[in-house]
Each structure stands twice: as structure tokens, then as C-alpha cells.
Scaffold this motif. Structure first.
Motif, mmCIF file in Angstrom:
data_model
loop_
_atom_site.group_PDB
_atom_site.id
_atom_site.type_symbol
_atom_site.label_atom_id
_atom_site.label_comp_id
_atom_site.label_asym_id
_atom_site.label_seq_id
_atom_site.Cartn_x
_atom_site.Cartn_y
_atom_site.Cartn_z
ATOM 1 N N ARG A 222 1.056 -1.270 -0.072
ATOM 2 C CA ARG A 222 0.092 -0.142 -0.068
ATOM 3 C C ARG A 222 0.899 1.352 0.163
ATOM 4 N NH1 ARG A 222 -5.235 1.712 1.135
ATOM 5 N NH2 ARG A 222 -5.403 3.747 2.337
ATOM 6 N N ILE A 223 0.631 1.987 -1.035
ATOM 7 C CA ILE A 223 1.592 3.234 -1.298
ATOM 8 C C ILE A 223 1.302 4.329 -0.190
ATOM 9 C CG2 ILE A 223 3.039 4.756 -2.849
ATOM 10 C CD1 ILE A 223 3.546 1.673 -3.140
ATOM 11 N N GLU A 224 2.201 4.810 0.430
ATOM 12 C CA GLU A 224 1.943 5.844 1.416
ATOM 13 C C GLU A 224 3.001 7.164 0.732
ATOM 14 O OE1 GLU A 224 -0.220 6.318 3.546
ATOM 15 O OE2 GLU A 224 -0.348 4.073 3.854
ATOM 16 N N SER A 225 2.368 8.259 0.636
ATOM 17 C CA SER A 225 2.937 9.554 0.097
ATOM 18 C C SER A 225 3.200 10.497 1.625
ATOM 19 C CB SER A 225 2.101 10.357 -0.640
ATOM 20 O OG SER A 225 0.855 10.952 0.105
ATOM 21 N N LEU A 226 4.390 11.127 1.152
ATOM 22 C CA LEU A 226 4.883 12.052 2.377
ATOM 23 C C LEU A 226 5.710 13.324 1.688
ATOM 24 C CD1 LEU A 226 5.800 12.603 5.335
ATOM 25 C CD2 LEU A 226 8.204 11.672 4.589
ATOM 26 N N PRO A 227 5.052 14.385 2.029
ATOM 27 C CA PRO A 227 5.359 15.717 1.309
ATOM 28 C C PRO A 227 6.846 16.031 1.585
ATOM 29 C CG PRO A 227 3.907 16.240 3.181
ATOM 30 C CD PRO A 227 3.928 14.701 3.110
ATOM 31 N N ILE A 228 7.780 16.465 0.776
ATOM 32 C CA ILE A 228 8.920 16.923 1.042
ATOM 33 C C ILE A 228 9.076 18.327 0.262
ATOM 34 C CG2 ILE A 228 10.185 14.663 0.916
ATOM 35 C CD1 ILE A 228 10.822 14.935 -1.728
#
Length: 415
Positions: free
Chosen positions: A326-332
């Protein structure tokens, strides 16, 4: 009756209150009278000292009385202002400040607010305060202590959600001898809201009021911008404005306590996040990539996140995804996210060999281009470079372009 006018005694003046003795009958005679001597022979003797006031002339006595009156008036001029000044003592000064907070009188509040280095007062506006909930709605002065020109006032502070005590310090000063004592409230500290932002975010909203990040920055490092603002007690809705359909507006309800003292409220998650449609697209592209990799017959498929490293290179076999990540996203940064997810695959070598379980991690990036398109890169390249598209008028970031090499001209990608 006819003789009343013949036998009249000589008129005498009435006492005026200045003499201790009556004025002599003979107006032409001296005011001193003979006093019998010790022998009773009628010889004149000196008047007692207690009658010295009577020997003063009428003019002298009046001048002395006038001087006494002037001394009394002068004393009143000095004392009365100080007595009247008690009405604006430390309790009243504190009461006026707290009432200004309750009423939203920000001009008075700002006049007594302590300046904090690197912390903005831009959120101390009527528009922001009007939208806040659970503001300070009442207070009660509990105790006043005065010592050596300093006063400490303790008050009970009540909002819609809590009740606590606050302490205020005041100092006295004297403008002049004829002026009342003036009590001044020491600068009052306000709670500080500190927010970590995604690099590239140019605005935030507090109670629907948009504030430029540039005016609020306390940390100007590009990789970790942080803003700080002072706020009065209350509960505030804080968010980042909507900038693209691919993102969601994060929103937080933050409670600022009824504390007039230096305190920090830190927020670390007020950052742009991918919207549902964007997350679904990221997952779709990641699943498509994994399906292509699972179709490979090599033990080490090229460009894939998994490999059976315990086998010889190019060992033939088949792959099976036993657990899809399950792909999670993290703002950079603004318009840029890292992607990550963990899964499991099995490689079965050709023949009668046992399947090999292979845990793996998918990593990648998602970016929104200057033209508003969602760009997903899964898996991530070994070395990726990015360029920012900006608005020509205000300099705000409008998108990100993935570059093949540093220094690449990407202006056409931002049109």
C-alpha cells in the motif's frame, strides 16, 4: 422717655474674634492696661506672655491666618490627586486590559503585548479573532499585592473550555508632586503558534483569513520553513489554501490556552497532502509497475523493486506477488512527495526448486507539474533532480518538473 437721648454710654466696637480680650471702651486709649503689682499698690506690671497674640496688630494676625489657610490648601493640592488616583490602581489597570481582551479591543491589547523576536502579530486582527471559538469570556480579580512600587495581580480567567489563573505585574511611577501615582502594566506575553510548513508553501489561512508566509517566517531555511504568530486565547481553524485539484487542504483546529505567558504551540502536520484521486492514481501506477515486474521470468528483473539475490543471475523462474504494498506519500516540498510501501513476492526457480520469499520496498516520487499534471515515478530513479515553476507576477511556486540532469532548461515545461 424724654431723657433717653441724654444719658448714653459711649459705644464700643463688637469683638471680631481676633482678640482674646474686648476692645477698651476708650477708643483713643492704648490697648494695654495697668496690672496691679505684687503689693497691690496699683503700679503697672508687664502683661503675661500668653497675651502676646493680642499685642499683634490686626494686619499681622490676618496675615498669619491667611498663611495657615494657604498651607492647608497646598496640602490638599498634593494629597487629593493621590487619593483620587487610587481609582486607577493596579487592579483597575489589569481589569481594563482583560476587558479589552474580552471585547476584542485589539488596539488596547497590542499596546500591552510583549514583543517576541521572530514572532509575528499579523494574526492579531479583528477578522481572525471574530471567527475564533472559546475565547476569553469572563474574568475575576482574585488578589492584589503591592510592595515597593510593584504590584502583582492574580485573576481567574475563563473561556468556553477551561478556567485557569493568570498573574500580571505592574509598576508605579510618579509624574510630579501634584500628579497621582501612575500604574503601568508590564508587557504581557501571548502564546506563540509555531507551524512547520512544506517548503514552497506561500500562504496559510487562520479562520479563513489568508496570511503571506513571507511575513510570518521565523526560520527561513528552505528545507524547513517555520512560521510563528501570536494569538489570543481561543480555538482557531488553521489550514493551507487549496492550490491544485490533486491536493487536499489540511485543516487543524488548535486551542490556544487562556495563558498570558510565553508558551509555544507546535504544529508539524500542516502540509499539503495528495487528494484521494491522486493517491488512487499513484497506487494504480505502482500496481501496474509491479505487475510488469511479476511477469518477468528472470530472478533479477531489471528496474524492479524485488530480486532473488540468492540465485545465480538470470536464473529462470516465475514471480508471484503474495502481498501487494500500500503506497503512502510524504510531502518533501510544495507539489512534491516521496512514495513508499512494503510488500512480499515469491520467486520459484524453474524445475523442482522451492519458492524463495522476497520482501521488498517500493519507493518513488509524485510531482505536480507546472501545467497541473500529476507525474508519478515508481520506482524512484537513483538520482533525480527537480526544478520549480513559479508565477511571473508574485513568484509563487506553481509546480515541479522532474529533470534528467542538473542545469537542464525546463522553462517550456512550466508554460
Amino acid at each position: 422717655m424724654g431723657e433717653r437721648g441724654r444719658d448714653r454710654s459711649r459705644g464700643r466696637p463688637l469683638p471680631l474674634g481676633w482678640d482674646e480680650e474686648a476692645v477698651p471702651a476708650d477708643l483713643g486709649a492704648s490697648t494695654s492696661r495697668p496690672v496691679p503689682g505684687p503689693g497691690g499698690d496699683g503700679e503697672a506690671a508687664s502683661a503675661p506672655a500668653s497675651h502676646g497674640w493680642s499685642r499683634l496688630s490686626r494686619r499681622s494676625r490676618r496675615l498669619i491666618a491667611l498663611g495657615a489657610v494657604l498651607v492647608l490648601v497646598g496640602g490638599l493640592l498634593i494629597a487629593l490627586p493621590r487619593l483620587l488616583g487610587a481609582a486607577t490602581g493596579p487592579e483597575q489597570v489589569t481589569r481594563e486590559f482583560l476587558q479589552a481582551v474580552v471585547d476584542g479591543d485589539l488596539e488596547t491589547v497590542r499596546a500591552h503585548t510583549q514583543d517576541a523576536r521572530g514572532v509575528s502579530t499579523a494574526a492579531l486582527t479583528a477578522e481572525v479573532l471574530t471567527g475564533a471559538e472559546d475565547r476569553l469570556d469572563s474574568f475575576e480579580i482574585r488578589h492584589v499585592a503591592v510592595e515597593a512600587g510593584t504590584a502583582t495581580v492574580t485573576a481567574a480567567l475563563r473561556t468556553g473550555t477551561e478556567s485557569r489563573e493568570g498573574t500580571f505585574t505592574l509598576t508605579s511611577s510618579e509624574v510630579g508632586a501634584f500628579s497621582p501615582t501612575v500604574w503601568e502594566l508590564a508587557p504581557v506575553a501571548l502564546p506563540e503558534l509555531q507551524i512547520d510548513l512544506t517548503p514552497g508553501v506561500q500562504e496559510i489561512e487562520i479562520e479563513g483569513v489568508t496570511l503571506p508566509v513571507e511575513d510570518l517566517l521565523m526560520n527561513r531555511e528552505e528545507h524547513a520553513p517555520r512560521i510563528a504568530v501570536q494569538l489570543l486565547p481561543g480555538t482557531y481553524d488553521i489550514s493551507v489554501p487549496q492550490v491544485t485539484p490533486w491536493t487536499e487542504v489540511p485543516q487543524r483546529a488548535l486551542e490556544v490556552p487562556a495563558a498570558f505567558e510565553k508558551s509555544e504551540i507546535s504544529v508539524h502536520d500542516l502540509q499539503l497532502v495528495l487528494a484521494d484521486d491522486a493517491r488512487a492514481e499513484v497506487q494504480r501506477q505502482a500496481d501496474a509497475m509491479l505487475e510488469d515486474c511479476a511477469a518477468s521470468t528472470s530472478s533479477i528483473p531489471e528496474g524492479c523493486p524485488f530480486a532473488a539475490w540468492g540465485t545465480q543471475e538470470d536464473t529462470p523462474g516465475t514471480w508471484t506477488l503474495t502481498s501487494s504494498p500500500r503506497i503512502e506519500s510524504l510531502p518533501i516540498a510544495a507539489f512534491l512527495w516521496t512514495l513508499q510501501g512494503a510488500g512480499t513476492a515469491e520467486f520459484t526457480p524453474a524445475g523442482d526448486a522451492e519458492p524463495i520469499e522476497v520482501p521488498f520496498t517500493v519507493s518513488g516520487t509524485a510531482a505536480i507539474s507546472g501545467q497541473g499534471a500529476l507525474q508519478v515515478s515508481v520506482p524512484a530513479e537513483d538520482s533525480e533532480h527537480y526544478g520549480y515553476c513559479t508565477d511571473a507576477e508574485n513568484g509563487y511556486i506553481t509546480g515541479v518538473v522532474v529533470l534528467e540532469e542538473p542545469g537542464q532548461d525546463f522553462s517550456s515545461e512550466c508554460a
